[in-house]
Write an enzyme that holds these catalytic residues in place. Structure first.
Site, mmCIF file in Angstrom:
data_model
loop_
_atom_site.group_PDB
_atom_site.id
_atom_site.type_symbol
_atom_site.label_atom_id
_atom_site.label_comp_id
_atom_site.label_asym_id
_atom_site.label_seq_id
_atom_site.Cartn_x
_atom_site.Cartn_y
_atom_site.Cartn_z
ATOM 1 N N SER A 1 2.811 -2.208 10.454
ATOM 2 C CA SER A 1 4.241 -2.320 10.744
ATOM 3 C C SER A 1 4.836 -3.696 10.402
ATOM 4 O O SER A 1 5.685 -4.202 11.128
ATOM 5 C CB SER A 1 4.533 -1.956 12.202
ATOM 6 O OG SER A 1 4.217 -0.592 12.416
ATOM 7 N N ASN B 1 0.873 -1.173 0.000
ATOM 8 C CA ASN B 1 0.000 0.000 0.000
ATOM 9 C C ASN B 1 0.914 1.227 0.000
ATOM 10 O O ASN B 1 1.458 1.585 1.038
ATOM 11 C CB ASN B 1 -0.902 -0.031 1.245
ATOM 12 C CG ASN B 1 -1.723 1.234 1.399
ATOM 13 O OD1 ASN B 1 -1.807 2.053 0.480
ATOM 14 N ND2 ASN B 1 -2.337 1.413 2.561
ATOM 15 N N GLU C 1 -6.045 -4.744 10.376
ATOM 16 C CA GLU C 1 -4.996 -3.766 10.632
ATOM 17 C C GLU C 1 -5.291 -3.031 11.937
ATOM 18 O O GLU C 1 -6.065 -2.057 11.935
ATOM 19 C CB GLU C 1 -4.922 -2.755 9.489
ATOM 20 C CG GLU C 1 -4.512 -3.352 8.159
ATOM 21 C CD GLU C 1 -3.893 -2.296 7.259
ATOM 22 O OE1 GLU C 1 -2.749 -2.501 6.829
ATOM 23 O OE2 GLU C 1 -4.525 -1.260 7.001
ATOM 24 N N GLY D 1 2.020 2.146 10.838
ATOM 25 C CA GLY D 1 3.038 3.190 10.739
ATOM 26 C C GLY D 1 3.715 3.537 12.055
ATOM 27 O O GLY D 1 4.372 4.576 12.153
ATOM 28 N N HIS E 1 -9.759 1.540 4.692
ATOM 29 C CA HIS E 1 -8.488 1.667 5.409
ATOM 30 C C HIS E 1 -8.686 2.618 6.593
ATOM 31 O O HIS E 1 -9.455 3.571 6.501
ATOM 32 C CB HIS E 1 -7.408 2.200 4.460
ATOM 33 C CG HIS E 1 -6.034 2.166 5.072
ATOM 34 N ND1 HIS E 1 -5.603 3.129 5.932
ATOM 35 C CD2 HIS E 1 -5.033 1.263 4.967
ATOM 36 C CE1 HIS E 1 -4.368 2.825 6.333
ATOM 37 N NE2 HIS E 1 -4.005 1.696 5.760
ATOM 38 N N GLU F 1 -7.024 5.002 7.687
ATOM 39 C CA GLU F 1 -6.789 6.425 7.391
ATOM 40 C C GLU F 1 -8.007 7.044 6.713
ATOM 41 O O GLU F 1 -8.313 8.215 6.908
ATOM 42 C CB GLU F 1 -5.524 6.572 6.519
ATOM 43 C CG GLU F 1 -4.267 6.338 7.351
ATOM 44 C CD GLU F 1 -3.095 5.756 6.587
ATOM 45 O OE1 GLU F 1 -3.058 5.867 5.351
ATOM 46 O OE2 GLU F 1 -2.214 5.170 7.247
ATOM 47 N N LYS G 1 0.188 4.283 -0.398
ATOM 48 C CA LYS G 1 -0.447 5.503 0.133
ATOM 49 C C LYS G 1 -0.131 6.705 -0.778
ATOM 50 O O LYS G 1 -0.023 6.524 -1.992
ATOM 51 C CB LYS G 1 0.006 5.743 1.582
ATOM 52 C CG LYS G 1 -0.195 4.490 2.441
ATOM 53 C CD LYS G 1 -0.024 4.721 3.920
ATOM 54 C CE LYS G 1 -0.251 3.393 4.641
ATOM 55 N NZ LYS G 1 -0.199 3.527 6.094
HETATM 56 P P1 PGA Z 1 2.506 0.235 7.663
HETATM 57 O O1 PGA Z 1 1.090 0.532 6.977
HETATM 58 O O2 PGA Z 1 2.995 -1.075 7.113
HETATM 59 O O3 PGA Z 1 3.375 1.365 7.289
HETATM 60 O O4 PGA Z 1 2.265 0.131 9.136
HETATM 61 C C1 PGA Z 1 0.166 -0.480 6.745
HETATM 62 C C2 PGA Z 1 -1.096 0.067 6.118
HETATM 63 O O5 PGA Z 1 -1.480 1.189 6.460
HETATM 64 O O6 PGA Z 1 -1.728 -0.586 5.278
#
Ligand code: PGA
Length: 246
Positions: A210, A9, A165, A171, A94, A96, A11
């Protein structure tokens, strides 16, 4: 489910130049890895990514899509035309999008239904916040998100993917332990089996938050972790390649 699904992903990262160098530096051997390799770039780079990734057998998808097919929806992106462009999947719900853009389970549900109608495979994300986990509400939250965002959808192996998630792991460098992830993946598996006797066991459930080349193998030992949705660690070609070979 022998092969795992690794989804990068990206982003709102990467310029066209950096996407070109990513594929230039990516290990050609990757084509032989039996895992599924998927990447979701920004919308504006989907067409380039489709061309640049084809020799690696990487499937390209989107990070969001509208609940409408076409018409007066300024600024929205239609799943119908994403499919036409050559996208294989779309990430929906997601955290976010939920927390920064106010997407509700009901809104996500309409997007999932429309993606399936257009034969664009939805990866539906669910996950609890740290506060919810600390208040022992993880199960309740996950089941609530699943029930509402998946209302009336098709529970078939090739028409749905779930991503667990935990919001506190995205993140932050704080990944869920295999034991923590296992418990929620089992909960999701049981939910899916209740929805479909035939397919509930076969729908892929990805873990995200992560994930790194260092911790992926341990997570993949768990039976119900069928792949990973990876943000940060999917941006570098060498890390993405290691993840895909896990
Ligand atoms: P990350 O993000 O691996 O940077 O924690 C995962 C995601 O948001 O899908």
């Amino acid at each position: 489910m022998n092969k795992k699904v690794i989804v990068g992903n990206w982003k709102m990262n990467k310029s066209l130049e950096s996407i070109k160098s990513f594929f230039k530096e990516l290990d050609q051997d990757l084509v032989h890895s039996k895992n599924e390799k998927w990447i979701a770039p920004q919308f504006i780079h989907i067409k380039d990514a489709l061309e640049l990734s084809s020799s690696f057998k990487i499937k390209i998808g989107a990070q969001n899509a509208s609940s409408f097919d076409e018409g007066a929806h300024t600024g929205e992106i239609s799943p119908k035309f994403l499919k036409e462009l050559g996208c294989h999947f779309v990430i929906l719900g997601h955290s976010e999008r939920r927390s920064l853009y106010g997407e509700t389970n009901e809104a996500i549900n309409l997007k999932v239904l429309n993606a399936q109608k257009n034969k664009l495979l939805p990866i539906v994300c669910v996950g609890e916040t740290l506060k919810e986990r600390e208040e022992n509400k993880t199960e309740e939250i996950i089941l609530h998100q699943l029930a509402l965002s998946l209302s009336g959808v098709d529970f078939k192996e090739d028409s749905l993917v779930i991503a667990y998630e935990p919001v506190w792991a995205i993140g932050t460098g704080k990944t869920a332990t295999p034991k923590e992830a296992k418990a929620v993946h089992e909960l999701i598996r049981n939910f899916l089996k209740e929805q479909s006797d035939e397919h509930g066991d076969k729908i892929a459930i990805l873990y995200g938050g992560s994930v790194t080349p260092q911790n992926i193998k341990e997570l993949f030992l768990e039976k119900n972790i069928n792949g990973a949705l990876v943000g940060g660690a999917s941006l570098k070609p060498e890390d993405f390649s290691t993840l895909c070979k896990a």
